[in-house]
Enzyme design. Structure first.
Site, PDB file in Angstrom:
ATOM      1  N   ASP A 478     -16.479  27.736  27.889  1.00 22.64           N
ATOM      2  CA  ASP A 478     -17.841  27.224  27.995  1.00 22.64           C
ATOM      3  C   ASP A 478     -17.906  25.757  27.577  1.00 22.64           C
ATOM      4  O   ASP A 478     -17.009  25.229  26.900  1.00 22.64           O
ATOM      5  CB  ASP A 478     -18.743  28.083  27.084  1.00 22.64           C
ATOM      6  CG  ASP A 478     -20.176  28.150  27.559  1.00 22.64           C
ATOM      7  OD1 ASP A 478     -20.582  27.299  28.376  1.00 22.64           O
ATOM      8  OD2 ASP A 478     -20.898  29.055  27.094  1.00 22.64           O
ATOM      9  N   ASP A 548     -27.065  30.790  33.838  1.00 24.55           N
ATOM     10  CA  ASP A 548     -27.552  31.657  32.761  1.00 24.55           C
ATOM     11  C   ASP A 548     -28.746  32.477  33.215  1.00 24.55           C
ATOM     12  O   ASP A 548     -29.194  33.371  32.503  1.00 24.55           O
ATOM     13  CB  ASP A 548     -27.945  30.822  31.534  1.00 24.55           C
ATOM     14  CG  ASP A 548     -26.736  30.519  30.659  1.00 24.55           C
ATOM     15  OD1 ASP A 548     -25.670  31.121  30.885  1.00 24.55           O
ATOM     16  OD2 ASP A 548     -26.859  29.671  29.755  1.00 24.55           O
TER      17      ASP A 548
HETATM   18  C1  GLA Z   1     -23.870  29.403  27.397  1.00 26.11           C
HETATM   19  C2  GLA Z   1     -23.365  30.389  28.415  1.00 26.11           C
HETATM   20  C3  GLA Z   1     -23.853  31.767  28.074  1.00 26.11           C
HETATM   21  C4  GLA Z   1     -23.371  32.138  26.700  1.00 26.11           C
HETATM   22  C5  GLA Z   1     -23.837  31.108  25.682  1.00 26.11           C
HETATM   23  C6  GLA Z   1     -23.222  31.344  24.332  1.00 26.11           C
HETATM   24  O1  GLA Z   1     -25.248  29.246  27.485  1.00 26.11           O
HETATM   25  O2  GLA Z   1     -23.756  30.009  29.700  1.00 26.11           O
HETATM   26  O3  GLA Z   1     -23.403  32.686  29.018  1.00 26.11           O
HETATM   27  O4  GLA Z   1     -21.967  32.230  26.705  1.00 26.11           O
HETATM   28  O5  GLA Z   1     -23.485  29.797  26.091  1.00 26.11           O
HETATM   29  O6  GLA Z   1     -23.613  30.420  23.398  1.00 26.11           O
END
Ligand code: GLA
Length: 729
Positions: A478, A548
């Site tokens: 990420d 997300d």
């Molecule tokens: C990002 C990712 C999510 C999750 C969060 C965790 O927003 O896109 O899927 O992994 O971080 O902090």
């Protein structure tokens, strides 16, 4: 595919199966001009189009009007400062502070296959699938050599371009702008298509009229971004999904970019793409070279469908690598929306037990398993397992998950550092910041200065050390904030302008090392959802978390925009809980499954807590995934109808390579009174084959289904989806 140089005419011609790209050398000064890109032609006698027959003629014959020449000639690689007032591709600053530069053809080579790009991801191919033209030009005054690379593919209608700059002089100079591709076109009335977005709203298709002046999309956020996408298409006014001409560019790069089109005073159109010049300044020492990233060019005379097919084919066959390139991915369950930071070994195992009994194949532990991290305000950089949450450590948890017959995956955000972390307390200078200025926090975190070798090595060892400690088969990588306060404590002052690009190079180096040391690992890139969904990252990971926003209806538009360029096999898509955590919408569990089926497929919910009727549907969805995933991953994708345009329903289709089967997905958004069925015209089938609709006695010819269509009955209720499976008999 072929690349030919016609010596008498001084013309280069590159052919893919259905397109030709032609350029020529003119004048005694050897300017390289663009002549044609479009439908394949056998004739190459098109140098008459080079505008050297009209005033002002070429500079060697009319230096008095050199400026008019520079400002009208269709340059293949335009340079700044000498009279071309349109947007340039290359700009330098010499030690004396001067900016003008030029490009004159010197020589060329035609190579089999495709050379790789040092330090950068790029498409690849062997001698049967592609060939490459290297054109060398020079600016003797600046002591600069420029190499332009063009690769033509034999199995898809794609031409790729990249550029290498060499300092062949005795003094350093500074590159202040290096774009990778340009198309100088004439007299077309275009619309411009780009992909716009925001967090949880990535890659929405935007189309508008191209007017005079410069229109661009860009990012100088340090990543390709949620907001704009490194993609641009110019389409003729009449272009639809199936008809019309499309000129598209996509950047194989994950950092700052600018993609733009400029309509000049003479109705010429210059389309270009490259690293964003904002805050970019690269010092090139004598003997050194700078490699600019690759641009993928697609021309289609079959509308957007033709463009999409070429991109998908290229990325499936000439970009994505590794063990999972052609393999079915394990159905995963991710605990992020299930637990957020509030989890323990026990809770995760409860989810895993239930999930495995339903047929789910992998547990992914998301953010919150390391350091003191129980919210997003601390501990990034402290990649030590939190044994309060995970008593017995990581290995115990992974072993227990493996005993259930499930694989185990883990989340990292390796490029970051929290101000509240042991790492920051011991190495405050490892964060990107402008010395003396309070650095801007975002999600309460800073970005690590990856231009420093010791930082890259630290990051790598943190990730690799965890992976070596247990049987971890998947990583979600990420990146949750964009770059600001561009400053490195280590780079010298005349190299601070290199930080953005050095950062991206280091991310590539890290993922390269990781995929080499762990060749069996399934890597999924992610950036606050889908902010780094680009071909650069696809070179390292066969799938990327799309957004997300996991709401099935919001996903229609996000997945439509993403699939305009990228194969379905690359789109991370999960079934999540309702009311949806981003928009609060309630949709049927079945619809969530059908929409996620168009991507990698998985779950993101607490399977021990969801309603029983939803849970009971999971084995069916698992079976559906196993039944259709080969088709979804390998088949050809066609857009049939777009909810974002018709505001009623969405429809897409996947057809197997041998045209023996097809899967149609129909999603009705809001139901309306007194509508009967809708007639849908399919695409890509074999007109002579007969297709049976699975589960019925209905059987139709491919011809009838494509030209006349089929009826899809109107479902009862909102947000209803259905799958129609056809197979040839
Ligand atoms: C990002 C990712 C999510 C999750 C969060 C965790 O927003 O896109 O899927 O992994 O971080 O902090």
């Amino acid at each position: 595919m072929s690349i030919t140089y016609f010596e008498n005419e001084r013309i280069f011609k590159l052919d893919t199966p259905n397109t030709s790209y032609i350029m020529g050398i003119v004048d005694e000064e050897n300017f390289l001009g663009h002549v044609y890109y479009g439908k394949r032609m056998e004739d190459y006698h098109v140098d008459y189009l080079m505008r050297t027959q009209e005033p002002p003629f070429v500079p060697s014959k009319n230096n008095r009007e050199r400026c008019s020449f520079y400002d009208t000639f269709p340059f293949e690689y335009p340079t700044a400062g000498l009279g071309d007032y349109r947007e340039s591709c290359l700009s330098i600053r010499t030690e004396g502070g001067h900016c003008g530069c030029s490009f004159s053809y010197v020589s060329h080579r035609i190579l089999e296959g495709k050379p790789s790009l040092t330090g950068l991801p790029a498409t690849f191919g062997d001698k049967d699938s592609c060939m490459t033209l290297e054109i060398t030009g020079e600016d003797k005054h600046a002591g600069m050599r420029v190499k332009l690379y063009y690769t033509a593919f034999s199995d898809t209608d794609v031409i790729t371009r990249s550029v290498k700059i060499e300092n062949m002089g005795e003094k350093p100079f500074y590159l202040t702008k290096v774009f990778s591709a340009c198309l100088d076109m004439d007299n077309q009335d275009f619309d411009m298509i780009s992909l716009h977005g925001s967090w949880a709203r990535e890659r929405h298709i935007q189309r508008k009229t191209l007017g005079y002046g410069i229109q661009n999309v860009s990012s100088f956020r340090g990543e390709s971004s949620h907001q704009d996408h490194p993609f641009l298409a110019l389409v003729t006014k009449n272009t639809t999904q199936e008809t019309g001409e499309v000129y598209a560019m996509n950047f194989v790069y994950s950092g700052n970019f600018r993609a733009q089109a400029e309509v000049s005073q003479f109705d010429g159109v210059r389309m270009s793409m490259g690293i964003h010049p904002e805050n970019f300044c690269w010092k090139l020492m004598p003997g050194e070279e700078f490699q600019a990233p690759e641009v993928v060019l697609v021309y289609s005379d079959k509308g957007l469908d033709g463009m999409t097919t070429s991109f998908h084919h290229l990325y499936k066959n000439h970009l994505i690598r590794g063990e999972y390139k052609d393999k079915k991915r394990p159905i995963l369950i991710n605990n992020w929306e299930a637990t957020y930071f509030d989890f323990t070994t026990e809770k995760l195992l409860a989810i895993a037990r239930e999930a495995s009994s339903l047929g789910i194949e992998m547990l992914v532990m998301d953010d919150g398993w390391f350091g003191k991290r129980s919210s997003d305000n601390c501990a990034l950089g402290d990649w030590v397992v939190n044994e309060e949450k995970l008593p017995g450590g990581l290995k115990y948890l992974v072993d227990e998950v493996n005993k259930l017959g499930m694989k185990f995956g883990i989340w990292f955000e390796p490029e970051m550092i929290s101000p509240d972390s042991d790492l920051y307390r011991s190495h405050p200078d490892w964060a990107i910041a402008i010395p003396g200025r309070v650095a801007t926090e975002s999600r309460q975190q800073y970005v690590l200065d990856l231009s420093r070798k010791e930082v890259v090595d630290y990051v790598y060892e943190c990730v690799a050390g965890i992976l070596r400690s247990a049987n971890i088969e998947y990583v979600k990588w990420d990146m949750n904030r964009q770059l600001t306060d561009l400053g490195s404590y280590e780079l010298p002052e005349d190299r601070q302008g290199e930080l953005y690009h050095r950062y991206v190079l280091a991310v590539y180096e890290l993922q390269d090392r990781l995929t080499k040391e762990f060749p069996h690992l399934l890597l999924e890139n992610c950036s606050g959802g889908g902010a780094r969904f680009d071909p650069g990252m696809l070179y390292f990971s066969p799938q990327i978390w799309c957004s997300d926003d996991t709401d099935a209806i919001e996903r229609l538009e996000i997945q439509e925009g993403t699939a305009l360029i990228y194969p379905l096999s690359t789109m991370g898509a999960h079934v999540s809980d309702c009311p949806n955590h981003t928009v609060g919408r309630v949709t049927p569990f079945e619809t969530r499954g059908i929409v996620a089926l168009a991507g990698t497929f998985g779950y993101e919910l607490d399977v021990t807590k969801i309603p029983k009727e939803d849970r009971d549907m999971i084995p069916e969805q698992v079976a559906m995934y196993h039944k259709y995933n080969d088709l979804v991953r390998r088949g050809d994708y066609y857009r049939i109808a777009s909810y974002s345009q018709n505001h009623k329903f969405d429809c897409w289709e996947i057809v197997s390579e041998d045209k023996g089967e097809a899967l149609v997905t129909f999603v009705q958004v809001l139901n309306r009174a007194n509508f009967k069925s809708r007639r849908i015209r399919l695409k890509g089938l074999d007109p002579r084959k007969q297709y049976r609709v699975e589960g019925t006695e209905e059987c139709y010819s491919g011809e009838a289904l494509m030209y006349a269509g089929m009826h899809i009955s109107n479902p009862w209720g909102d947000f209803k989806a259905q799958l129609i499976h056809l197979y040839s008999v």
